[in-house]
Design an enzyme around this catalytic site. Structure first.
Site, PDB file in Angstrom:
ATOM      1  N   GLU A 152     128.314  46.655  -3.253  1.00  0.00           N
ATOM      2  CA  GLU A 152     128.471  47.794  -4.153  1.00  0.00           C
ATOM      3  C   GLU A 152     128.537  47.361  -5.611  1.00  0.00           C
ATOM      4  OE1 GLU A 152     130.531  51.175  -1.432  1.00  0.00           O
ATOM      5  OE2 GLU A 152     131.828  49.497  -1.958  1.00  0.00           O
ATOM      6  N   GLU A 172     132.019  48.802   6.622  1.00  0.00           N
ATOM      7  CA  GLU A 172     133.200  49.674   6.641  1.00  0.00           C
ATOM      8  C   GLU A 172     133.362  50.429   7.953  1.00  0.00           C
ATOM      9  OE1 GLU A 172     132.593  49.050   2.228  1.00  0.00           O
ATOM     10  OE2 GLU A 172     131.335  49.205   4.014  1.00  0.00           O
TER      11      GLU A 172
END
Length: 298
Positions: A152, A172
């Site tokens: 990210e 995640e």
């Protein structure tokens, strides 16, 4: 207790000075890794380039709240210091980052709190209320394990140089949470929805060649040369007219986020402003005199 995302690792590259740092000439200041168990984000300056180092190699650079805060401070310093033109984000040790240190970050998640203080530049550049957006260019050098937050951060930057030994994973879903640092937005934007969901929904691990195919990174280089290449790119950017660089970056970003028509409507006004600058006059003089331009950001 939530499972820790990071473990193991060993000490590798030397640390730099903690942010905010001061100008120390043309070389990086080297010192032993910090003893602070929560790691640090360290800064040094190379001729207008702010080197921002993630420094917790003993835990594969897993991010703690302290590191998030220092990263926001470093990005804010880049934007606020007129002597700085480009940032380079890199990491100590063998890996970029294994992602979040969940035992320290999970309580913030549960309370809906952010680790980066309001009012700073958001390193993830999401445009969230209360945070500033970065205006100056950011180049990232990634290597080894580059998981979750690491992906990210690089997708939020402008140019990414990857070592050929990178291991990427947006995992995640394997921890019962969702990627909320921009992966669900930018992976689909860069690679298409199907390619994004292939990796977002399986949490699988993929290498540098796949990251290049998906437009997540711009260059793949032999391991150990990624920071050198990133710095070379940053130096090339820093040599250009700062006002023009910032305007060009922001216009391209606006085209991606708001559409080309919206970005196009800024052309005339932006060009008028730039053409009246001292740097534009210097660009013409340097062309006529057949020499390198000396831009001042005015």
């Amino acid at each position: 207790m939530p499972r820790r995302e990071v473990s193991g690792g060993r000490l590798g590259e030397p640390a730099l000075t903690a942010c905010p740092a001061t100008m120390r000439g043309m070389t990086l200041v080297q010192s032993p890794p910090p003893s602070h168990p929560d790691g640090s984000v360290d800064c040094d300056v190379r001729a207008g380039v702010l080197m921002i180092g993630i420094n917790r190699p003993a835990k594969r650079n897993g991010f703690t709240p302290k590191m998030f805060r220092e990263l926001g401070e470093a990005y804010t310093r880049l934007d606020d210091d007129p002597a700085l033109r480009v940032g380079v984000l890199h990491a100590a040790g063998e890996h970029f980052t294994a992602g979040l240190d969940l035992p320290t970050i999970a309580p913030l998640m549960q309370r809906g709190e952010k680790a980066v203080p309001l009012g700073l530049v958001d390193p993830l550049n999401l445009g969230m209320d209360g945070y500033r957006r970065r205006t100056k260019p950011m180049v990232v050098a990634v290597k080894g394990i580059t998981y979750t937050l690491g992906i990210e951060l690089m997708l939020a930057a402008d140019i990414v140089v990857a070592a050929d030994d990178c291991r990427f994973s947006q995992l995640e879903v394997k921890r019962g949470i969702m990627a909320t640092g921009g992966a669900t937005l930018r992976m689909a934007e860069r690679a298409g929805l199907g390619n994004a969901l292939l990796h977002l929904l399986t949490g699988d691990e993929f290498g540098s060649a796949e990251a290049l195919r998906l437009n997540f990174v711009q260059k793949v280089v032999p391991s150990g040369t990624e920071l050198e290449e990133a710095l070379a790119i940053a130096n090339a950017i820093a040599a250009q007219a700062p006002l023009a660089v910032t305007a060009t970056r922001l216009n391209a970003l606006k085209a991606v986020e708001q559409g080309p028509v919206v970005a196009m409507h800024e052309f005339i006004e932006t060009q008028q402003r730039l053409s009246r600058s001292e740097d534009a006059a210097e660009g013409v003089r340097s062309f006529v005199e057949r020499r390198a331009a000396r831009f001042q950001g005015r």
